[in-house]
Design a protein around this motif. Sequence first.
Motif, mmCIF file in Angstrom:
data_model
loop_
_atom_site.group_PDB
_atom_site.id
_atom_site.type_symbol
_atom_site.label_atom_id
_atom_site.label_comp_id
_atom_site.label_asym_id
_atom_site.label_seq_id
_atom_site.Cartn_x
_atom_site.Cartn_y
_atom_site.Cartn_z
ATOM 1 N N ARG A 8 0.836 -1.197 0.000
ATOM 2 C CA ARG A 8 0.000 0.000 0.000
ATOM 3 C C ARG A 8 0.870 1.246 0.000
ATOM 4 O O ARG A 8 1.861 1.335 0.726
ATOM 5 C CB ARG A 8 -0.909 -0.005 1.224
ATOM 6 N N TYR A 52 -15.930 6.844 -8.996
ATOM 7 C CA TYR A 52 -16.599 6.053 -7.972
ATOM 8 C C TYR A 52 -16.711 6.908 -6.720
ATOM 9 O O TYR A 52 -16.006 7.914 -6.558
ATOM 10 C CB TYR A 52 -15.803 4.769 -7.675
ATOM 11 N N SER A 86 -5.731 1.789 -13.580
ATOM 12 C CA SER A 86 -5.293 0.482 -13.074
ATOM 13 C C SER A 86 -6.363 -0.280 -12.308
ATOM 14 O O SER A 86 -6.469 -1.505 -12.447
ATOM 15 C CB SER A 86 -4.052 0.655 -12.195
ATOM 16 N N PRO A 87 -7.179 0.384 -11.470
ATOM 17 C CA PRO A 87 -8.202 -0.386 -10.761
ATOM 18 C C PRO A 87 -9.158 -1.108 -11.704
ATOM 19 O O PRO A 87 -9.639 -2.198 -11.387
ATOM 20 C CB PRO A 87 -8.922 0.667 -9.928
ATOM 21 N N TYR A 88 -9.420 -0.515 -12.862
ATOM 22 C CA TYR A 88 -10.338 -1.118 -13.820
ATOM 23 C C TYR A 88 -9.636 -2.161 -14.686
ATOM 24 O O TYR A 88 -10.142 -3.263 -14.894
ATOM 25 C CB TYR A 88 -10.959 -0.023 -14.711
ATOM 26 N N GLY A 91 -7.231 -4.436 -11.898
ATOM 27 C CA GLY A 91 -7.736 -4.822 -10.584
ATOM 28 C C GLY A 91 -6.767 -4.457 -9.478
ATOM 29 O O GLY A 91 -6.766 -5.064 -8.403
ATOM 30 N N ASP A 92 -5.934 -3.458 -9.702
ATOM 31 C CA ASP A 92 -4.922 -3.004 -8.749
ATOM 32 C C ASP A 92 -5.515 -1.849 -7.939
ATOM 33 O O ASP A 92 -5.804 -0.783 -8.475
ATOM 34 C CB ASP A 92 -3.686 -2.542 -9.515
ATOM 35 N N ASN A 93 -5.674 -2.027 -6.625
ATOM 36 C CA ASN A 93 -6.391 -1.065 -5.798
ATOM 37 C C ASN A 93 -5.502 -0.123 -5.003
ATOM 38 O O ASN A 93 -5.999 0.586 -4.118
ATOM 39 C CB ASN A 93 -7.304 -1.818 -4.812
ATOM 40 N N LYS A 94 -4.209 -0.064 -5.315
ATOM 41 C CA LYS A 94 -3.307 0.712 -4.460
ATOM 42 C C LYS A 94 -3.629 2.204 -4.485
ATOM 43 O O LYS A 94 -3.260 2.931 -3.548
ATOM 44 C CB LYS A 94 -1.853 0.480 -4.863
ATOM 45 N N ASP A 95 -4.293 2.710 -5.537
ATOM 46 C CA ASP A 95 -4.650 4.126 -5.608
ATOM 47 C C ASP A 95 -6.082 4.404 -5.159
ATOM 48 O O ASP A 95 -6.518 5.558 -5.150
ATOM 49 C CB ASP A 95 -4.494 4.630 -7.055
ATOM 50 N N VAL A 96 -6.822 3.369 -4.797
ATOM 51 C CA VAL A 96 -8.248 3.527 -4.508
ATOM 52 C C VAL A 96 -8.456 4.005 -3.077
ATOM 53 O O VAL A 96 -8.038 3.347 -2.122
ATOM 54 C CB VAL A 96 -9.008 2.207 -4.737
ATOM 55 N N ALA A 98 -11.037 4.086 -0.488
ATOM 56 C CA ALA A 98 -12.272 3.308 -0.314
ATOM 57 C C ALA A 98 -13.476 4.221 -0.094
ATOM 58 O O ALA A 98 -13.359 5.291 0.508
ATOM 59 C CB ALA A 98 -12.116 2.360 0.869
#
Length: 339
Positions: A8, A52, A86-88, A91-96, A98
């Motif tokens: 993270r 989102y 990247s999240p789309y 599937g890499d969530n490091k920038d998301v 929540a």
Amino acid sequence: MPWTSTNRIYAKPSNTSGGEGVTAVATANSARAAPTAAADTGGRFELSDHGYGKSCVKLLHVYRDGEYHAIREYDVSTELKLTSESPYVLGDNKDVVATDSQKNTVYLLAKKHGVKTPEEFGAVVVNHFLYTYKQVGEAKCRVVEYPWERLQAGAPHNHAFIFSPAATRWCEVSQVRHDAVVVKSGLSGLRVLKTTQSAFVDFVQDEYTTLADAAERIFSTVVEAEWTYDSMRTADFDNAWLTVKDAILEKFAGPPDTGVYSPSVQHTLYQAEKMVLEKVSEISWIKMTMPNKHYLNIDMSKFPANVTKGDPRHHIYQPIDKPAGLIYAQLRRRPKSHL
């Protein structure tokens, strides 16, 4: 020691520089091109829009000043647009960030700063997300206010309120990184009706027309309005919203004893918009929508006189919700000439 993820990357304020560890991560990331939908599909497709957020975060703000209390209740919705796809794509969530964190942020910012107006609180929210998370390219916040009014018990009550849903106030605040904050305010659900001083005549009559001229009719509508501001620094948001509502009611109803004549919904709508721009210099444009809520005359001539005869002051109409006419217009200030 709480659990942490070694993958993270913790966000730093966007206008500050990180230490050596952050620099090393940035260098590693720059070594590989950010994945995109276009790259993933060989140029066949592109992710033309994405975002989102958290919708309808319910918030009651109570301001206690001794025995005198004030309240404002809201639904707050947030939306973030990341600079990375990247999240789309991966599937890499490091920038998301929540959506649950976005919800918590709304509550914490309200606790820290209070909520003076929906527009100002929305600006606080979007500024926070852009400042705190460098991976956010655009932030939006929609705030819908519940219509609470102070209870009148001979005098204004110190801490009791009544729900009075004459109209709903809302705003949408957005900001793209490095750009100015954009504020759109609005009013919805203002349902009004008057029983006279309304007509609709001299419209097109041809082979498609069955509607007759109406020199006297009931005028009812549910007003929707939205507007934007030239600058947040000089705008009085509470006063602007009340001015819009009062202008609509004044041009719809007129003086209490005589009323005001309306030759069409279009004319009444325009008169209200013109009054708003004349009274609130900070508003750059206003758009209003007025759908017809029809109340039709019932033909009593089909019935015997002995069953319809009665007090002539009684008038009966049939409410018709659908279909309905829909009238709208947007009035904006013309750019000033530089000649």
